[in-house]
Design a protein around this motif. Structure first.
Motif, PDB file in Angstrom:
ATOM      1  N   ALA A   2     -15.411  66.125  -9.219  1.00 21.17           N
ATOM      2  CA  ALA A   2     -16.208  65.628 -10.336  1.00 21.17           C
ATOM      3  C   ALA A   2     -16.204  66.638 -11.476  1.00 21.17           C
ATOM      4  N   CYS A   3     -16.185  66.121 -12.695  1.00 20.90           N
ATOM      5  CA  CYS A   3     -16.317  66.971 -13.884  1.00 20.90           C
ATOM      6  C   CYS A   3     -16.751  66.095 -15.052  1.00 20.90           C
ATOM      7  N   ASN A   4     -17.149  66.752 -16.140  1.00 20.25           N
ATOM      8  CA  ASN A   4     -17.491  65.985 -17.329  1.00 20.25           C
ATOM      9  C   ASN A   4     -16.275  65.895 -18.252  1.00 20.25           C
ATOM     10  N   ALA A   5     -16.397  65.114 -19.315  1.00 23.27           N
ATOM     11  CA  ALA A   5     -15.236  64.782 -20.149  1.00 23.27           C
ATOM     12  C   ALA A   5     -14.656  65.968 -20.897  1.00 23.27           C
ATOM     13  N   ASP A   6     -15.468  66.961 -21.258  1.00 21.85           N
ATOM     14  CA  ASP A   6     -14.897  68.095 -21.984  1.00 21.85           C
ATOM     15  C   ASP A   6     -14.548  69.262 -21.057  1.00 21.85           C
ATOM     16  N   GLY A   7     -14.787  69.111 -19.744  1.00 23.64           N
ATOM     17  CA  GLY A   7     -14.395  70.129 -18.780  1.00 23.64           C
ATOM     18  C   GLY A   7     -15.332  71.309 -18.681  1.00 23.64           C
ATOM     19  N   SER A   8     -16.470  71.259 -19.360  1.00 25.77           N
ATOM     20  CA  SER A   8     -17.388  72.394 -19.339  1.00 25.77           C
ATOM     21  C   SER A   8     -18.195  72.475 -18.047  1.00 25.77           C
ATOM     22  N   GLU A   9     -18.307  71.373 -17.320  1.00 23.45           N
ATOM     23  CA  GLU A   9     -19.038  71.363 -16.058  1.00 23.45           C
ATOM     24  C   GLU A   9     -18.169  70.714 -14.981  1.00 23.45           C
ATOM     25  N   GLN A  10     -17.818  71.496 -13.975  1.00 25.08           N
ATOM     26  CA  GLN A  10     -17.011  70.989 -12.869  1.00 25.08           C
ATOM     27  C   GLN A  10     -17.748  71.273 -11.572  1.00 25.08           C
ATOM     28  N   LEU A  11     -17.962  70.225 -10.772  1.00 27.78           N
ATOM     29  CA  LEU A  11     -18.610  70.432  -9.479  1.00 27.78           C
ATOM     30  C   LEU A  11     -17.592  70.974  -8.486  1.00 27.78           C
ATOM     31  N   GLU A  12     -18.078  71.696  -7.491  1.00 28.60           N
ATOM     32  CA  GLU A  12     -17.197  72.188  -6.434  1.00 28.60           C
ATOM     33  C   GLU A  12     -16.628  70.997  -5.663  1.00 28.60           C
ATOM     34  N   PRO A  13     -15.410  71.101  -5.142  1.00 30.26           N
ATOM     35  CA  PRO A  13     -14.855  69.999  -4.336  1.00 30.26           C
ATOM     36  C   PRO A  13     -15.754  69.695  -3.148  1.00 30.26           C
ATOM     37  N   PHE A  14     -15.861  68.435  -2.816  1.00 28.39           N
ATOM     38  CA  PHE A  14     -16.717  67.930  -1.744  1.00 28.39           C
ATOM     39  C   PHE A  14     -15.804  67.417  -0.639  1.00 28.39           C
ATOM     40  N   PHE A  15     -15.852  68.021   0.541  1.00 24.93           N
ATOM     41  CA  PHE A  15     -14.956  67.664   1.640  1.00 24.93           C
ATOM     42  C   PHE A  15     -15.713  66.862   2.693  1.00 24.93           C
ATOM     43  N   ILE A  16     -15.074  65.800   3.201  1.00 23.32           N
ATOM     44  CA  ILE A  16     -15.650  64.984   4.258  1.00 23.32           C
ATOM     45  C   ILE A  16     -14.615  64.880   5.371  1.00 23.32           C
ATOM     46  N   GLY A  17     -14.998  65.283   6.569  1.00 21.95           N
ATOM     47  CA  GLY A  17     -14.111  65.212   7.720  1.00 21.95           C
ATOM     48  C   GLY A  17     -14.793  64.512   8.879  1.00 21.95           C
ATOM     49  N   LYS A  18     -14.100  64.428  10.013  1.00 18.11           N
ATOM     50  CA  LYS A  18     -14.659  63.768  11.195  1.00 18.11           C
ATOM     51  C   LYS A  18     -15.490  64.723  12.050  1.00 18.11           C
ATOM     52  N   SER A  19     -15.085  65.975  12.123  1.00 12.64           N
ATOM     53  CA  SER A  19     -15.721  66.932  13.027  1.00 12.64           C
ATOM     54  C   SER A  19     -17.018  67.476  12.454  1.00 12.64           C
ATOM     55  N   ARG A  20     -18.002  67.580  13.321  1.00 12.89           N
ATOM     56  CA  ARG A  20     -19.266  68.170  12.886  1.00 12.89           C
ATOM     57  C   ARG A  20     -19.104  69.676  12.686  1.00 12.89           C
ATOM     58  N   LYS A  21     -18.402  70.330  13.609  1.00 17.18           N
ATOM     59  CA  LYS A  21     -18.128  71.768  13.510  1.00 17.18           C
ATOM     60  C   LYS A  21     -16.628  71.980  13.698  1.00 17.18           C
ATOM     61  N   PRO A  22     -15.832  71.877  12.640  1.00 21.56           N
ATOM     62  CA  PRO A  22     -14.384  72.042  12.770  1.00 21.56           C
ATOM     63  C   PRO A  22     -14.015  73.419  13.325  1.00 21.56           C
ATOM     64  N   ARG A  23     -13.000  73.442  14.186  1.00 22.77           N
ATOM     65  CA  ARG A  23     -12.571  74.697  14.804  1.00 22.77           C
ATOM     66  C   ARG A  23     -12.040  75.704  13.784  1.00 22.77           C
ATOM     67  N   CYS A  24     -11.499  75.216  12.694  1.00 22.63           N
ATOM     68  CA  CYS A  24     -10.909  76.126  11.712  1.00 22.63           C
ATOM     69  C   CYS A  24     -11.954  77.053  11.082  1.00 22.63           C
ATOM     70  N   PHE A  25     -13.230  76.684  11.143  1.00 21.80           N
ATOM     71  CA  PHE A  25     -14.281  77.532  10.595  1.00 21.80           C
ATOM     72  C   PHE A  25     -14.775  78.568  11.610  1.00 21.80           C
ATOM     73  N   LYS A  26     -14.249  78.507  12.842  1.00 21.85           N
ATOM     74  CA  LYS A  26     -14.624  79.398  13.951  1.00 21.85           C
ATOM     75  C   LYS A  26     -16.124  79.288  14.191  1.00 21.85           C
ATOM     76  N   ASN A  27     -16.844  80.372  14.220  1.00 23.64           N
ATOM     77  CA  ASN A  27     -18.279  80.322  14.501  1.00 23.64           C
ATOM     78  C   ASN A  27     -19.126  80.335  13.239  1.00 23.64           C
ATOM     79  N   ARG A  28     -18.507  80.120  12.105  1.00 20.39           N
ATOM     80  CA  ARG A  28     -19.238  80.114  10.845  1.00 20.39           C
ATOM     81  C   ARG A  28     -19.453  78.682  10.376  1.00 20.39           C
ATOM     82  N   SER A  29     -20.399  78.497   9.490  1.00 23.06           N
ATOM     83  CA  SER A  29     -20.623  77.175   8.905  1.00 23.06           C
ATOM     84  C   SER A  29     -19.648  77.000   7.740  1.00 23.06           C
ATOM     85  N   PRO A  30     -19.342  75.766   7.351  1.00 27.58           N
ATOM     86  CA  PRO A  30     -18.473  75.547   6.196  1.00 27.58           C
ATOM     87  C   PRO A  30     -19.011  76.197   4.922  1.00 27.58           C
TER      88      PRO A  30
END
Length: 122
Positions: free
Chosen positions: A70-98
């Motif tokens: 998401a962003c606004n038309a002039d690019g001055s405000e951009q939201l961080e990417p929002f990721f949606i996956g199937k796993s509640r605690k993906p292994r790639c994050f090891k013991n840390r939270s996303p």
């Protein structure tokens, strides 16, 4: 022209484009925002490319991650990417939270955007 592209009423498209421009002219570019989502299939083999022969014996992997941007038309405000996956605690994050890894990540059974996730993101 064939298929759906051939059945488009170009006059209606142009009228609607002009109507949208009139409505949007009332707002500054920084006040107009857009959100879009895309599906990412990171383990799926390519179905097009420079290969001369089709890959045999390789099934398509259906692992999916949805990414919202998401962003606004002039690019001055951009939201961080929002990721949606199937796993509640993906292994790639090891013991840390996303969030500790620097990701805004949520999950559901099909890794799809839902109304609740959209409202949380925005």
């Amino acid at each position: 022209r064939h298929g759906e592209a051939g059945s488009v009423d170009t006059d209606a498209v142009e009228r609607e484009r002009q109507r949208c421009q009139r409505v949007l002219a009332k707002y500054a570019a920084r006040d107009r925002s857009n959100f879009d989502e895309m599906a990412l299939f990171p383990f799926c083999p390519p179905d097009r490319g420079l290969a001369t022969k089709q890959m045999s014996g390789k099934k398509k992997d259906k692992f999916r991650v949805t990414v919202g941007l998401a962003c606004n038309a002039d690019g001055s405000e951009q939201l961080e990417p929002f990721f949606i996956g199937k796993s509640r605690k993906p292994r790639c994050f090891k013991n840390r939270s996303p969030e500790q890894c620097g990701f805004y990540y949520r999950n559901n059974t099909k890794a799809w955007m839902t109304a609740d996730l959209f409202e949380e993101c925005i």
